[in-house]
Design a protein around this motif. Structure first.
Motif, mmCIF file in Angstrom:
data_model
loop_
_atom_site.group_PDB
_atom_site.id
_atom_site.type_symbol
_atom_site.label_atom_id
_atom_site.label_comp_id
_atom_site.label_asym_id
_atom_site.label_seq_id
_atom_site.Cartn_x
_atom_site.Cartn_y
_atom_site.Cartn_z
ATOM 1 N N PRO A 152 20.129 30.778 47.865
ATOM 2 C CA PRO A 152 20.120 30.879 46.414
ATOM 3 C C PRO A 152 18.857 31.605 45.949
ATOM 4 C CG PRO A 152 19.559 28.650 47.102
ATOM 5 C CD PRO A 152 19.747 29.440 48.352
ATOM 6 N N THR A 153 18.986 32.591 45.043
ATOM 7 C CA THR A 153 17.805 33.310 44.543
ATOM 8 C C THR A 153 17.576 33.049 43.074
ATOM 9 O OG1 THR A 153 19.126 35.230 43.985
ATOM 10 C CG2 THR A 153 18.161 35.208 46.177
ATOM 11 N N GLY A 154 18.356 32.165 42.472
ATOM 12 C CA GLY A 154 18.252 31.925 41.035
ATOM 13 C C GLY A 154 19.476 32.483 40.343
ATOM 14 N N PRO A 155 19.418 33.785 39.985
ATOM 15 C CA PRO A 155 20.607 34.353 39.343
ATOM 16 C C PRO A 155 21.779 34.502 40.320
ATOM 17 C CG PRO A 155 18.907 36.031 39.643
ATOM 18 C CD PRO A 155 18.297 34.723 40.008
ATOM 19 N N ASP A 156 21.481 34.780 41.578
ATOM 20 C CA ASP A 156 22.549 35.040 42.545
ATOM 21 C C ASP A 156 22.505 34.040 43.696
ATOM 22 O OD1 ASP A 156 22.835 37.426 41.086
ATOM 23 O OD2 ASP A 156 21.350 38.415 42.389
ATOM 24 N N VAL A 189 27.594 38.388 51.531
ATOM 25 C CA VAL A 189 28.331 38.233 50.271
ATOM 26 C C VAL A 189 27.329 37.851 49.201
ATOM 27 C CG1 VAL A 189 30.145 36.949 49.073
ATOM 28 C CG2 VAL A 189 30.378 37.479 51.521
ATOM 29 N N LEU A 190 27.356 38.588 48.077
ATOM 30 C CA LEU A 190 26.425 38.294 46.993
ATOM 31 C C LEU A 190 27.218 37.778 45.795
ATOM 32 C CD1 LEU A 190 23.357 38.584 46.426
ATOM 33 C CD2 LEU A 190 23.903 40.717 45.269
ATOM 34 N N LEU A 191 27.074 36.489 45.512
ATOM 35 C CA LEU A 191 27.814 35.886 44.408
ATOM 36 C C LEU A 191 26.934 35.851 43.174
ATOM 37 C CD1 LEU A 191 29.367 32.878 46.356
ATOM 38 C CD2 LEU A 191 30.383 35.123 45.915
ATOM 39 N N ARG A 192 27.512 36.224 42.019
ATOM 40 C CA ARG A 192 26.743 36.229 40.778
ATOM 41 C C ARG A 192 26.740 34.855 40.127
ATOM 42 N NH1 ARG A 192 23.763 40.391 41.862
ATOM 43 N NH2 ARG A 192 24.830 42.398 41.876
ATOM 44 N N THR A 193 26.958 33.844 40.909
ATOM 45 C CA THR A 193 27.000 32.478 40.367
ATOM 46 C C THR A 193 26.219 31.566 41.297
ATOM 47 O OG1 THR A 193 28.992 32.077 41.627
ATOM 48 C CG2 THR A 193 29.276 32.716 39.316
ATOM 49 N N ARG A 194 26.050 30.313 40.836
ATOM 50 C CA ARG A 194 25.434 29.333 41.734
ATOM 51 C C ARG A 194 26.551 28.623 42.487
ATOM 52 N NH1 ARG A 194 20.130 27.071 38.579
ATOM 53 N NH2 ARG A 194 19.314 29.149 38.167
ATOM 54 N N THR A 220 40.656 54.749 64.666
ATOM 55 C CA THR A 220 39.558 53.794 64.517
ATOM 56 C C THR A 220 38.773 54.111 63.238
ATOM 57 O OG1 THR A 220 39.394 53.786 66.900
ATOM 58 C CG2 THR A 220 37.613 52.713 65.697
ATOM 59 N N LEU A 221 38.572 53.098 62.412
ATOM 60 C CA LEU A 221 37.908 53.290 61.130
ATOM 61 C C LEU A 221 36.763 52.300 60.949
ATOM 62 C CD1 LEU A 221 40.949 53.485 58.659
ATOM 63 C CD2 LEU A 221 39.750 55.373 59.752
ATOM 64 N N LEU A 222 35.880 52.648 59.981
ATOM 65 C CA LEU A 222 34.895 51.668 59.511
ATOM 66 C C LEU A 222 35.378 51.184 58.155
ATOM 67 C CD1 LEU A 222 31.355 53.182 60.211
ATOM 68 C CD2 LEU A 222 32.382 51.159 61.256
ATOM 69 N N TRP A 223 35.528 49.884 58.045
ATOM 70 C CA TRP A 223 35.934 49.276 56.773
ATOM 71 C C TRP A 223 34.653 48.824 56.083
ATOM 72 C CZ3 TRP A 223 35.339 44.377 54.687
ATOM 73 C CH2 TRP A 223 36.212 43.989 53.645
ATOM 74 N N GLY A 224 34.455 49.236 54.833
ATOM 75 C CA GLY A 224 33.197 48.884 54.166
ATOM 76 C C GLY A 224 33.423 48.213 52.828
ATOM 77 N N ALA A 225 32.569 47.243 52.519
ATOM 78 C CA ALA A 225 32.619 46.587 51.212
ATOM 79 C C ALA A 225 31.209 46.161 50.834
ATOM 80 C CB ALA A 225 33.541 45.381 51.243
ATOM 81 N N ARG A 226 30.819 46.405 49.576
ATOM 82 C CA ARG A 226 29.492 46.006 49.136
ATOM 83 C C ARG A 226 29.437 44.498 48.940
ATOM 84 N NH1 ARG A 226 26.112 49.975 48.714
ATOM 85 N NH2 ARG A 226 26.879 52.074 48.277
ATOM 86 N N PRO A 227 28.264 43.893 49.204
ATOM 87 C CA PRO A 227 28.147 42.433 49.130
ATOM 88 C C PRO A 227 28.597 41.860 47.775
ATOM 89 C CG PRO A 227 26.205 43.344 50.156
ATOM 90 C CD PRO A 227 27.029 44.513 49.691
ATOM 91 N N GLU A 228 28.331 42.601 46.666
ATOM 92 C CA GLU A 228 28.660 42.027 45.360
ATOM 93 C C GLU A 228 30.123 42.234 44.992
ATOM 94 O OE1 GLU A 228 26.760 44.616 45.872
ATOM 95 O OE2 GLU A 228 27.262 46.237 44.487
ATOM 96 N N SER A 229 30.859 43.074 45.761
ATOM 97 C CA SER A 229 32.273 43.253 45.422
ATOM 98 C C SER A 229 33.166 42.304 46.228
ATOM 99 C CB SER A 229 32.681 44.717 45.622
ATOM 100 O OG SER A 229 32.421 45.110 46.938
#
Lengths: 277, 354
Positions: free
Chosen positions: B298-302, B316-321, B272-281
């Motif tokens: 939407p926050t403007g830049p992200d 999920v953090l997208l660097r786009t609109r 059993t594992l924890l799978w991790g990923a950062r929101p911006e990746s």
């Protein structure tokens, strides 16, 4: 908040009656001291204007007081009360600071004893206290009147509550900067505690100014008579000097309010400027 | 300019152990951030270094000299408190000169040093005011100034910005960083705010429950967290975690979704594992993981999305609109190097070798 005129009238009417009831005896006392001896109780039987307004105003009662032992009693009381205030504020503030700032073994038990000391009636310790004072050879002396009154549980309690309300950061910042505890007390804690100093000074002063039982036990010699003792001595087996009694009572009240009026200035100012937060 | 060493430091209040063996070496001119959730012992550690509390066991040395049992005034450290601890009955000038006066410094010297610190911090015009007449940011500067005038071996900061509003906090953060670059003194900074720690420190020490979880350069900790706690603590929004079993080079979740697991040799199948990923990746990509968009922020830049994936919420953090709407299906992709795997039982990191 708005109230109808009738409700206002009722309220002020009731308050006026209450005020009259409270002030009446004091006013009578003040005026009685200005009457000739013979007239003091005369108007009471026939209640009317004369009950309050003397037909003759005279300062005879005060003149007699001035020529007797009363000035000595005022001096004694002043010395005793002021000395008690100076030593009492210092000692009790230091004790309160210790309770607030330090953690030491038996602190809670000690503090409980401090609280118990002001819950307990003074009469309960008069006898052992007298035995102690006599063993020191202090009977009929200023020490006998002053020393037992310096440590005051209520005042220690007030100071502890105040010092505990100062953020601990103040003490710790000073310690990191290299201050000793005494330096912290003198330069930081004490200057902030003006409201408590004012309140405590008044309490200690009035306690001594009004004290009667202990002085008559511990220092009954005429040379050490304090103001309340001098007042009481107007009434004795040989004579009842009502004029002297009323005049001396009036003076005791008037003189006793002076420190209050002086302190009030500090009291109000310190409340404004102590904005710790 | 000096070093600080802590060896196997322990502190207990009665039965409660606050510090359970802390060892830390701080180099000359280094800016160290102690960070962790409240109650992790970071403030206690700072108070032990300052000498405000006494260690139960262990050793503290400043510039090689053992100070473990010395009172605060013999340690030559300055501390900036969370509530600033400015004495309300003294002017700014007297507050800043307090320690020098205490030391018996000459009047001219006090004037000189206070003026110097005031110039650095832009407090010249406020020297004759009382703390009650200052704004929060100004009070913070005076508190810092009081530390600067002492020219101590070590600066200690105990959450100095946490009483300021968000905008001012960012501004003061920059000022403290500039101050460190100018003074080049050794500083230890306690905060619960991981952004403050990331931006200010040369080295971050992450603490939890009286222990050091990991220490290192901010970005090293961010990229290679030693365990799931550090991974979750650093970064805002925090890292996403999904639990699953390792099977044929993938982490299989409860509902059967297969999450890519690089480096198949990390552990035995079935673990059993924890799978991790950062929101911006996590980025949109064809043939990836399929999830349903639930919230779009939407926050403007992200653009921040809340995506339901394998029954778990995923940020999920997208660097786009991004032109996505709630309810839409989205296909997501995570690069192999951006996937973190942790033991589910003790949270320790599994090296994927990618």
């Amino acid at each position: 908040m708005t109230a109808s005129p009738h409700a206002l009238m009722l309220r002020y009417g009731l308050l006026s009656v209450l005020a009259f009831i409270v002030v009446c005896p004091l006013a009578w006392l003040a005026l009685a001291s200005l009457r000739p001896q013979a007239e003091i109780f005369q108007p009471i039987s026939e209640f009317g204007w004369n009950t309050f307004i003397p037909s003759v105003l005279t300062l005879d009662n005060y003149r007699t007081l001035w020529e007797g032992d009363f000035p000595l009693a005022v001096k004694n009381s002043t010395i005793v009360a002021l000395t008690t205030v100076v030593f009492g504020v210092t000692v009790n503030a230091l004790a309160g600071f210790a309770f607030a700032a330090f953690d030491f073994r038996g602190k809670n038990l000690l503090f409980l004893l401090v609280i118990a000391s002001f819950m307990m009636p003074f009469e309960a310790i008069v006898l052992p206290l007298y035995v102690m004072i006599r063993a020191f050879g202090w009977t009929n002396s200023y020490q006998a009147l002053i020393v037992p009154e310096i440590a005051n549980g209520m005042v220690i309690f007030l100071f502890r509550q105040f010092f505990a309300s100062i953020p601990r950061d103040f003490y710790e910042a000073a310690r990191v900067d290299g201050a000793s505890w005494l330096y912290i007390f003198v330069r930081i804690a004490a200057p902030l505690s003006w409201p408590t100093v004012a309140t405590s000074s008044l309490m200690l002063f009035l306690a001594q100014w009004d004290s009667f039982f202990w002085p008559i036990v511990a220092a009954s010699a005429p040379d050490y008579a304090v103001i309340q003792v001098a007042i009481a001595r107007n009434i004795n087996f040989e004579q009842n000097d009502w004029g002297g009694l009323f005049a001396s009572t009036n003076l005791a009240i008037l003189l006793g309010t002076i420190p209050f009026l002086l302190m009030q200035r500090f009291y109000v100012r310190s409340l404004i400027s102590s904005g710790i937060k | 300019m000096s070093t600080m060493n802590v060896e196997n430091l322990r502190k207990a209040f009665g039965e409660t152990e606050i510090l359970r063996g802390i060892s830390l070496d701080v180099r000359d001119e280094e800016f160290i951030a102690l960070v962790g959730p409240s109650g992790c012992g970071k403030s206690t550690l700072l108070r032990l270094i300052a000498g405000l509390d006494e260690a139960t066991s262990g050793r503290i040395a400043i510039d090689g000299q053992d100070v473990t049992r010395l009172p605060p005034k013999q340690r030559d450290v300055a501390m900036v408190f969370q509530n600033y601890a400015l004495y309300p009955h003294l002017t700014v000038r007297a507050n800043m000169g307090f320690s020098l006066k205490l030391r018996g410094a000459a009047k001219a010297e006090i004037e000189d040093k206070v003026a110097g610190a005031a110039a650095i911090l832009g407090l010249d015009a406020l020297l004759d005011r009382y703390p009650g007449q200052l704004s929060g940011g100004q009070r913070q500067r005076v508190a810092t100034g009081r530390a600067i005038v002492r020219d101590p071996k070590l600066f200690l900061f105990d959450e100095p910005l946490s009483n300021l509003d968000a905008k001012l906090r960012v501004q003061m953060r920059t000022e403290i960083k500039a101050l460190h670059q100018r003074l080049r003194s050794t500083m230890i900074y306690v905060t619960h705010d991981q952004i403050e720690a990331m931006t200010l420190a040369d080295r971050i020490v992450v603490m939890q429950a009286g222990r050091i979880e990991q220490e290192g350069a901010p970005l090293d900790l961010y990229d290679r967290p030693a365990n799931a706690f550090v991974a979750g603590f650093l970064g805002s929004p925090p890292m996403n975690f999904i639990k699953g079993r390792l099977q044929d080079g993938a982490v299989v979740t409860r509902d059967g979704t297969r999450l890519p697991a690089p480096g198949t040799r990390v552990a035995d199948d079935g673990k059993t594992l924890l799978w991790g990923a950062r929101p911006e990746s996590i980025v949109p990509g064809a043939d990836g993981l399929r999830g349903t968009v639930e919230v779009v922020e939407p926050t403007g830049p992200d653009t921040q999305l809340l995506v339901r994936l394998a029954g778990e919420p995923l940020i999920v953090l997208l660097r786009t609109r991004a032109a996505v709407r709630p309810g839409e299906e989205i296909s997501l992709h995570v690069a192999a190097g951006d996937i973190h795997l942790f033991n589910a039982d003790d949270g320790s990191r599994l090296d994927t070798g990618v």
